[in-house]
Design an enzyme around this catalytic site. Structure first.
Site, PDB file in Angstrom:
ATOM      1  N   LYS A 180     -13.474  -2.850   2.391  1.00  0.00           N
ATOM      2  CA  LYS A 180     -13.116  -1.493   1.973  1.00  0.00           C
ATOM      3  C   LYS A 180     -11.616  -1.319   2.134  1.00  0.00           C
ATOM      4  CE  LYS A 180     -13.998   3.377   2.801  1.00  0.00           C
ATOM      5  NZ  LYS A 180     -14.797   4.368   3.521  1.00  0.00           N
ATOM      6  N   ARG A 202     -11.822  13.493  -0.986  1.00  0.00           N
ATOM      7  CA  ARG A 202     -11.330  14.361   0.093  1.00  0.00           C
ATOM      8  C   ARG A 202     -11.707  15.808  -0.182  1.00  0.00           C
ATOM      9  NH1 ARG A 202      -7.373  10.506   2.052  1.00  0.00           N
ATOM     10  NH2 ARG A 202      -8.885   8.847   2.391  1.00  0.00           N
ATOM     11  N   GLU A 249     -13.744 -10.307   6.323  1.00  0.00           N
ATOM     12  CA  GLU A 249     -14.535  -9.093   6.587  1.00  0.00           C
ATOM     13  C   GLU A 249     -16.007  -9.308   6.222  1.00  0.00           C
ATOM     14  OE1 GLU A 249     -13.945  -6.388   8.099  1.00  0.00           O
ATOM     15  OE2 GLU A 249     -11.788  -6.080   8.148  1.00  0.00           O
ATOM     16  N   LYS A 263     -15.182  -2.103  -2.152  1.00  0.00           N
ATOM     17  CA  LYS A 263     -14.824  -0.730  -2.507  1.00  0.00           C
ATOM     18  C   LYS A 263     -13.335  -0.516  -2.362  1.00  0.00           C
ATOM     19  CE  LYS A 263     -15.662   3.914  -0.895  1.00  0.00           C
ATOM     20  NZ  LYS A 263     -16.129   4.735   0.189  1.00  0.00           N
ATOM     21  N   SER A 270     -14.523   7.995  -6.319  1.00  0.00           N
ATOM     22  CA  SER A 270     -14.192   9.313  -6.871  1.00  0.00           C
ATOM     23  C   SER A 270     -13.002   9.291  -7.825  1.00  0.00           C
ATOM     24  CB  SER A 270     -13.919  10.284  -5.717  1.00  0.00           C
ATOM     25  OG  SER A 270     -12.898   9.806  -4.861  1.00  0.00           O
TER      26      SER A 270
HETATM   27  C1  PBG Z   1     -15.961   7.402   4.378  1.00  0.00           C
HETATM   28  C2  PBG Z   1     -16.074   7.263   2.892  1.00  0.00           C
HETATM   29  C3  PBG Z   1     -15.094   7.543   1.942  1.00  0.00           C
HETATM   30  C4  PBG Z   1     -15.689   7.305   0.700  1.00  0.00           C
HETATM   31  C5  PBG Z   1     -16.990   6.906   0.932  1.00  0.00           C
HETATM   32  N1  PBG Z   1     -17.196   6.856   2.287  1.00  0.00           N
HETATM   33  C6  PBG Z   1     -13.732   8.088   2.094  1.00  0.00           C
HETATM   34  C7  PBG Z   1     -12.662   7.280   2.679  1.00  0.00           C
HETATM   35  O1  PBG Z   1     -12.860   6.177   3.162  1.00  0.00           O
HETATM   36  O2  PBG Z   1     -11.514   7.781   2.703  1.00  0.00           O
HETATM   37  C8  PBG Z   1     -14.991   7.478  -0.613  1.00  0.00           C
HETATM   38  C9  PBG Z   1     -15.884   7.553  -1.794  1.00  0.00           C
HETATM   39  C10 PBG Z   1     -15.188   7.998  -3.026  1.00  0.00           C
HETATM   40  O3  PBG Z   1     -13.948   8.155  -3.058  1.00  0.00           O
HETATM   41  O4  PBG Z   1     -15.897   8.214  -4.017  1.00  0.00           O
HETATM   42  N2  PBG Z   1     -16.981   8.246   4.880  1.00  0.00           N
END
Ligand code: PBG
Length: 327
Positions: free
Chosen positions: A197, A207, A234, A249, A275
């Site tokens: 990630k 956010r 990882e 991701k 997102s």
């Molecule tokens: C952390 C989490 C995030 C996302 C999924 N799980 C946010 C981050 O790591 O800042 C992001 C998913 C997205 O942007 O669609 N709980």
């Protein structure tokens, strides 16, 4: 002799020929719908930066899950937005916390018809917005956070999640969560590790989705976009620690990493179309700059072609409906 003899265009002559010779095709069963449930609202709350996505009420969440089942979607990934936050993310470990209630409600609605997944991470629940608790210097404290993740995981399993998605990027999180689940008797609950990630600008709209309190960034725990090989470290660690599935991701800017992981992983590989990837396509389509449906289909197919067995996408249900209609 006519020239050229080799004509790859032959296999592109008709829609039927292209369909027959396609190397990859999408299937609703491999799609996972991420969904947000918010405490204390009576109507679904639309997200400005993610047109078409809402923060759900308990009722609308159940409807979204039922609709996903009807269209053959494979899974749902749940995120909770609490009414109250504190430094240690207490709402995340509270058995009556919003995420745990959301899991239970979805489980009651759809049973085992849909794989119910939930996010194991503190960022939605802390008043500073970090994925873990902070030490006296304001640095995210890895090992103290792990203990909280263990308790959070057990509550999510108790609420009825089939799969937990640890997304906090703390070292050792898969081992600690596995042990906590096993000790509590949840040996059949699987772990879908957010293994590789990356710290990404494309999480921006998320956010808003979780009303994040974060100032600053997550670069001391999420991976650096400059690194490819490190993703394999990882993934290997998460596999050793007991991950049942692994994830890369974001998706679009990391398709090389996804292909690397797909080539080496002995377990199913997922990718999260996040997102910001959603928002970019929606924004360009809203301006008439790209064809929305074609762009969505192409973006998800690209993730599959790179090697994902499972794809988290906010378009899961809509895409599943298109796939059904084109059958
Ligand atoms: C952390 C989490 C995030 C996302 C999924 N799980 C946010 C981050 O790591 O800042 C992001 C998913 C997205 O942007 O669609 N709980």
């Amino acid at each position: 002799m006519s020239f050229p003899q080799r004509r790859p265009r032959r296999l592109r002559t008709t829609p039927a020929m292209r369909r027959l010779t396609a190397e990859f095709r999408l299937d609703p069963a491999e799609l996972i719908l991420p969904a947000f449930v918010r405490e204390g609202i009576t109507e679904p709350n639309p997200l400005t930066s993610m047109p078409g996505v809402v923060q759900h009420t308990m009722d609308s969440l159940k409807k979204a899950a039922a609709e996903a089942v009807d269209l053959g979607v494979g899974g749902i990934m749940l995120f909770g937005i609490p009414a109250e936050r504190d430094a240690v993310g207490s709402a995340g470990t509270d058995p009556n916390g919003i995420l745990n209630r959301g899991i239970a409600a979805v489980r009651e609605e759809v049973g085992d018809e849909l794989v119910i997944m939930s996010d194991v991470c503190l960022d939605e629940f802390t008043d500073h917005g970090h994925c873990g608790v902070l030490d006296e210097n304001g640095v995210v404290d890895n090992d103290t956070t792990l203990e909280i993740y263990g308790r959070m995981a057990v509550e999510q399993a108790r609420a009825g999640a089939h799969v937990l998605g640890p997304s906090g990027m703390m070292d050792g999180q898969i081992a600690v969560i596995r042990q906590a689940l096993d000790e509590a008797g949840y040996t059949d609950v699987s772990l879908f590790a957010y293994a590789a990630k990356y710290a990404s600008a494309f999480y921006g709209p998320f956010r808003e989705a979780v009303d994040s309190q974060l100032k600053g960034d997550r670069r001391t725990y999420q991976m650096d976009a400059a690194n490819r090989r490190e993703a394999l470290v990882e993934v290997e660690l998460d596999l050793e620690e007991g991950a049942d599935m692994v994830m890369v991701k974001p998706a679009m800017s990391y398709l090389d990493v996804l292909a690397d992981v797909a080539a080496m992983s002995p377990v199913p590989v997922g990718a999260y179309q996040i997102s910001g990837e959603y928002a970019m396509i929606e924004a360009a389509a809203a301006n008439g700059w790209i064809d929305r449906r074609r762009a969505i289909e192409e973006s998800v197919l690209g993730i599959k072609r790179a090697g994902a067995n499972m794809i988290l996408t906010y378009w899961a249900t809509e895409l599943a409906a298109w796939l059904k209609e084109s059958k």
